[in-house]
Design an enzyme around this catalytic site. Sequence first.
Site, short mmCIF file in Angstrom:
data_model
loop_
_atom_site.label_atom_id
_atom_site.label_comp_id
_atom_site.label_asym_id
_atom_site.label_seq_id
_atom_site.Cartn_x
_atom_site.Cartn_y
_atom_site.Cartn_z
N HIS A 177 0.83 -1.20 0.00
CA HIS A 177 0.00 0.00 0.00
C HIS A 177 0.87 1.25 0.00
CE1 HIS A 177 1.05 -0.20 4.27
NE2 HIS A 177 0.64 1.07 4.41
N LYS A 325 21.97 2.45 6.76
CA LYS A 325 22.55 3.77 6.90
C LYS A 325 21.71 4.55 7.92
CE LYS A 325 24.36 7.88 5.79
NZ LYS A 325 25.72 8.29 6.16
#
Length: 362
Positions: A177, A325
């Site tokens: 979604h 990260k």
Amino acid sequence: MEPSLAGAAEAGDSFRASEHQHVRYNPLRDDWVLVSAHRVKRPWQGQLEKPPPEDVPRWDPKNPLCPGATRANGEVNPKYEGTFVFPNDFPALQPDAPEPDDNDHPLFRAASARGVCKVMCFHPWSDLTLPLMSLPEIRAVIDAWAELATELGASYPWVQIFENKGATMGCSNPHPHCQVWASSFLPNEASLEDRSQRQHLSQHGVPMLLEYAEQEALRKERLVVENADWLVMVPYWATWPYETLLLPRRHVCRLQDLSDSERDSLASIMQRLLIKYDNLFEVSFPYSMGWHGAPTGSYLAEDCRHWHLHAHYYPPLLRSATVRKFMVGYEMLAQAQRDLTPEQAAERLRSLPEVHYKKRAE
């Protein structure tokens, strides 16, 4: 302001972007990113992410995004077979809100914020993601995006379509979604891109991202995938390790302006990119992505030629399915920094197969 050249290397040193730190300019945001490729070799002893579950049930009556399921507000979803759009049950923006009181000091300013938030399910099955969907199914998602952009853009100046994929990116539900937020104001990123693109057109006589797409098509080193209508590259100024930018070759201002054939080729290039993403670490690759195009609402009557439609993909994974990260410390207090060069990231993505790792044994 240009970075200082104080302390520049002695004459005769040979600069190599893959080995020497340097800064790169992002003209879209009018800022700089620090590239420190030599840091890729450092050992990692930090947090490890949990890989996404592989055993998501196709249909779960307790999942509020599934067909026939009951949502938090008591409404029952239809037994939809394609895309399904409904109002967000916990919206960040609502169409009716009182005006803030006037403030007696310029350091304490407030302004009204109104809007609409919607959720769009891509598919009735919870165990599918975009790279595993068929091209007609992806095309249906694109058409629904364009319809929402047109519908909400008739009243609101900004319609932000975005997908957060994976728990790493804060997604609380594995069902495929996205969200669509329409606002009565231009958000910060939209205002920044509007200003930088307007300035570039004024100074150079060509839309910034149209010129950039033409340059990357010639240079090739940062391209990941391309077709007759679209280019995907790791941008020269990328911040996230495997960040990509999706650009049309033709000058298009808004998603709803795409032709029928461009929508078909968009479905194809999205599938190819997202398969490569999943194949990189053989995991359902997390990311935040979203579309940026010319503002709507009252801006529909204005000249918005400086805008060029584009989609940003911001994936957090760096070294593996479990090492991501983090934007902390220096990134929060000084400026963005990356280890892997955009050219290295593009080469890795480009070299990956375009058959999904889950389908290779079929």
